[in-house]
Scaffold this active site. Structure first.
Site, PDB file in Angstrom:
ATOM      1  N   ASP A 117      -8.217  -8.939   4.200  1.00  0.00           N
ATOM      2  CA  ASP A 117      -7.951  -7.794   5.082  1.00  0.00           C
ATOM      3  C   ASP A 117      -9.011  -7.637   6.164  1.00  0.00           C
ATOM      4  O   ASP A 117      -9.856  -6.767   6.051  1.00  0.00           O
ATOM      5  CB  ASP A 117      -7.892  -6.506   4.235  1.00  0.00           C
ATOM      6  N   GLU A 157     -12.593  -2.002  12.095  1.00  0.00           N
ATOM      7  CA  GLU A 157     -12.540  -1.253  10.840  1.00  0.00           C
ATOM      8  C   GLU A 157     -13.669  -1.630   9.891  1.00  0.00           C
ATOM      9  O   GLU A 157     -14.273  -0.775   9.254  1.00  0.00           O
ATOM     10  CB  GLU A 157     -11.180  -1.492  10.168  1.00  0.00           C
ATOM     11  N   GLU A 177       0.823  -1.219   0.000  1.00  0.00           N
ATOM     12  CA  GLU A 177       0.000   0.000   0.000  1.00  0.00           C
ATOM     13  C   GLU A 177       0.856   1.267   0.000  1.00  0.00           C
ATOM     14  O   GLU A 177       0.611   2.213   0.754  1.00  0.00           O
ATOM     15  CB  GLU A 177      -0.952  -0.005   1.194  1.00  0.00           C
TER      16      GLU A 177
HETATM   17  C1  BDP Z   1      -6.169  -1.995   6.046  1.00  0.00           C
HETATM   18  C2  BDP Z   1      -6.453  -0.610   6.506  1.00  0.00           C
HETATM   19  C3  BDP Z   1      -5.285   0.316   6.412  1.00  0.00           C
HETATM   20  C4  BDP Z   1      -4.062  -0.342   7.033  1.00  0.00           C
HETATM   21  C5  BDP Z   1      -3.832  -1.685   6.378  1.00  0.00           C
HETATM   22  C6  BDP Z   1      -2.695  -2.476   6.998  1.00  0.00           C
HETATM   23  O1  BDP Z   1      -7.518  -0.092   5.734  1.00  0.00           O
HETATM   24  O2  BDP Z   1      -5.631   1.518   7.050  1.00  0.00           O
HETATM   25  O3  BDP Z   1      -2.954   0.456   6.914  1.00  0.00           O
HETATM   26  O4  BDP Z   1      -4.954  -2.481   6.517  1.00  0.00           O
HETATM   27  O5  BDP Z   1      -2.994  -3.394   7.746  1.00  0.00           O
HETATM   28  O6  BDP Z   1      -7.134  -2.800   6.618  1.00  0.00           O
HETATM   29  O7  BDP Z   1      -1.547  -2.183   6.740  1.00  0.00           O
END
Ligand code: BDP
Length: 719
Positions: free
Chosen positions: A380, A408, A306
């Protein structure tokens, strides 16, 4: 004048009344209100006065005795006598007449953190002993003993032996140095960075007490989307102040490492993990950290994921990156938790498959102090995920199981979703890595592949709201995480029971009402949001609420990529005829999940694209089943409101009112989820909404245009 005085008196007494009767949740599960209904405890009252620590005792021992005094005097109220203590705290350092009371066998089994609580005869009197091999074990034992009393259990013949199954039990705070928190809705970060190291907030101690009470022994202070600034001396002083505060509670401090730190704060041109200057920079930096925090725990690293920098930016791999840090940490006893949450920006293959592909190839290449930090599922933290195929697939490399305590994708701190049942589902899933019984829990606790480095992490749901977690019932998830991290075999029922009694008292009606709410809540959320294996159909960005129509941007950040609804049916074919993510699991799992008939229906649309008219075991078509499941979730959310209402007057007004308001909102959000999703999916199924399920309140356009502004915890709003 008189009226003014009267007004003042009224105001003062009101203030006083709210002070006395307000139950603001700050005390969490460590309330220690008198247990008037506990005949047994009162019988023992004068006998279990807490011992005092000597002046030379360790800080940890002092904390343990203070907690016992606070707990016992609160729980036993007037019956508590501060007289001769009948509670004995025994470690190998105790005077020999005490230390001898334990046999070696008992003592050996406890390890460094475990404890034993039992009745013991000493100097012709019967006593209750809390014994351990370390002061830390005594602290854990003290909390366990208080829990035993708080939950109204008998002291007669008490014998509790317990030691943790997993070595590193950590909270991961996704907290930024600016005090915003990624994905948590409850105010600002509890780390008051600007005032540190000068001012130690008193609540840091209460945070540490709460963590220690459930056996959490580490805290990662910073967000996985890391900021290199925390590695500057100015911040290391602050980190040291927190570490000093937490140390006596047995909590070590960890940080997240930004891979490009050598460039960003070190002035180097590269962060290439094989470059000698980079190796030197990290080695020096880590040596420096240990001058501030001699027991620094190590790093969690999110790299090449990401948009985060990582070794792949330099043509290196995850093992090169992890080992760079691990080698520098090793002489100091630190570890690296290198995250498996990686997926390529080019969307080359099913995102479900990428971590497995990358990390299985690297198995055997990691230093011994590296653990791969792996989320419970491969996508996720969805409301429900089948277990991650990486568990069991890297015999040479241990895994840190990463769970998300913050909700989340489960309605934030607005919706009630007690997560122990979901976590248990993962822990108890069988990977078959070394034959049947190779559960995820046993991979993580090191028994399957004989690993010494064992770890579990929970993304915290804590902020600086007075009650720590926002929703008055959300602290149950912090509690549950700690309890399962200590012992993954404890049942969800037991955890719910303990937490409820400690948090709301022992009135049986109250306990059974709250417990039933907790235990059903996760399934309810799944049913009204992403039932039958649907996933990733939430609103983009803030992730609160539905957007199954979302089709903008990179495909694997859309909803349509995951539900794949078309005129024929719905679901993601991950079998051999599709992306074959299923092929990453053991043959036994492949067989069990290989067909729509054989797979448990909770995972159906995760692995299969199923026709709308497919006949479900209920005899309904898939379309009808989908509609009914959404409806069931909404009905259950409504029942939660009604159940909660029965507690009016039975519990304090403050927590009653707040929870009621939240449950009502949850019910209406649930209906919104159902209506938005069914309105949208109906455009594919082209079938009527079955009887008993209300038609969506608005047309699809309404839901598509609906926007929530400024949702807390959304990283897009924070920078
Ligand atoms: C996702 C989230 C994000 C996190 C990412 C992670 O949306 O904010 O940074 O995981 O775990 O679920 O790195």
């Amino acid at each position: 004048m008189l009226t003014q005085l009267r007004k003042l008196i009224i105001t003062l007494s009101l203030v006083l009344a709210t002070q006395i009767f307000a139950e603001d949740g700050y005390r969490l599960w460590l309330r220690y209100d008198a247990i008037s209904d506990n005949a047994l405890a009162s019988r023992y009252a004068s006998r279990i006065a807490a011992p005092r620590a000597s002046a030379e005792a360790s800080e940890t021992m002092k904390i343990a005795t203070e907690e016992l005094q606070r707990g016992l005097s609160g729980l036993l109220g007037e019956q508590y006598s501060d007289g001769a203590p009948a509670l004995l705290l025994i470690t190998p350092d105790s005077p020999s007449e005490l230390a001898e009371l334990l046999n070696d066998e008992e003592q050996d089994g406890l390890g460094t953190e475990g404890y034993l609580i039992k009745e013991i005869d000493f100097k012709e009197n019967s006593h209750i002993a809390i014994a351990a091999n370390s002061d830390q074990g005594i602290l854990y034992g003290a909390f366990a003993f208080l829990r035993h009393l708080q939950t109204n259990q008998s002291l007669e013949g008490i014998r509790i032996v317990s030691s943790p199954k997993i070595g590193h039990r950590l909270l991961n705070h996704w907290d930024n140095l600016t005090r915003t928190i990624e994905r948590t809705m409850v105010g600002a970060s509890i780390w008051n960075w600007f005032d540190l190291p000068y001012y130690i907030e008193p609540y840091y101690h209460d945070y540490a007490r709460a963590c220690a009470s459930v056996g959490i022994n580490g805290t990662v202070l910073t967000n996985v989307n890391a900021n290199a600034t925390v590695l500057r001396p100015q911040f290391l002083e602050k980190v040291a102040a927190l570490a000093d505060t937490f140390r006596p509670y047995g909590i070590r401090v960890y940080l997240t490492a930004r891979f490009s730190a050598p460039v960003e704060i070190g002035g180097l041109e590269t962060a290439d993990p094989l470059d000698p200057a980079v190796i030197k920079w990290w080695t020096d930096k880590i040596d420096e950290i240990y001058t501030y925090v001699p027991d620094f725990g190590g790093f969690v690293v999110k790299a090449n994921s990401e948009g985060q920098p990582g070794p792949q930016n330099y043509g290196r791999d995850h093992a090169d990156g992890a080992n760079l840090l691990a080698r520098a940490l090793k002489p100091h006893g630190g570890i690296v938790m290198w995250r498996a949450f990686v997926y390529d920006f080019e969307v080359k293959e099913d995102r479900h498959k990428q971590a497995y592909t990358e990390f299985t190839e690297l198995d055997g290449r990691f230093e011994s102090n590296v653990s791969i930090q792996t989320k419970n599922g491969a996508i996720d933290f969805m409301p429900r995920e089948p277990f991650h195929p990486l568990f069991g697939a890297t015999p040479e490399t241990p895994h840190t199981l990463e769970l998300q305590i913050t909700q989340e994708y489960l309605g934030g701190d607005v919706h009630l979703a007690f997560l122990a049942p979901m976590w248990k589902e993962t822990l108890e899933s069988d990977t078959f890595a070394r034959g049947p019984g190779s559960t995820v829990a046993k991979i993580v606790d090191g028994t399957v592949f004989d690993h010494d480095l064992t770890a579990i992490a929970g993304v915290a749901n804590i902020g600086n709201e007075r009650n720590w977690t926002g929703h008055p019932l959300a602290a149950a998830n912090w509690y549950a995480f700690g309890r399962l991290a200590w012992d993954h075999q404890i049942s969800s029922e037991q955890i719910a029971d303990e937490w409820t009694r400690m948090t709301f008292g022992n009135d049986e009606e109250v306990v059974s009402t709250i417990e039933s709410l907790l235990l059903g809540s996760h399934q309810t959320v799944v049913d009204y949001s992403m039932p039958l294996g649907l996933h990733h159909i939430m609103y983009p960005g803030h992730h609160y609420g539905p957007a199954p129509w979302w089709n903008q941007g990179r495909p694997d950040w859309t909803s349509v990529y995951y539900h794949r609804a078309d005129q024929e049916g719905i679901g993601f074919d991950r079998t051999a005829s599709g992306t074959d993510a299923l092929g990453q699991y053991a043959p036994e799992v492949q067989e069990a999940w290989g067909t729509p008939e054989s797979i448990p229906h909770k995972y159906l649309l995760w692995f299969h694209h199923v026709k709308w008219d497919y006949e479900m075991p209920s005899g309904r078509t898939l379309w009808d089943e989908l509609c009914y499941t959404y409806q069931q979730g909404v009905e259950e959310a409504g029942e939660m409101v009604e159940k909660w209402k029965t507690l009016e007057g039975e519990i304090d007004q403050q927590r009653f009112a707040r929870t009621l308001a939240l449950l009502k909102r949850q019910h209406s959000d649930a209906a919104f989820w159902r209506d938005a999703c069914l309105a949208y999916f109906q455009t594919f199924s082209d079938r009527p909404i079955p009887e008993g399920v209300p038609k969506p309140e608005h047309d699809l356009e309404y839901y598509k245009n609906f926007e929530l502004y400024h949702v807390p915890g959304h990283p897009g709003e924070q920078w």
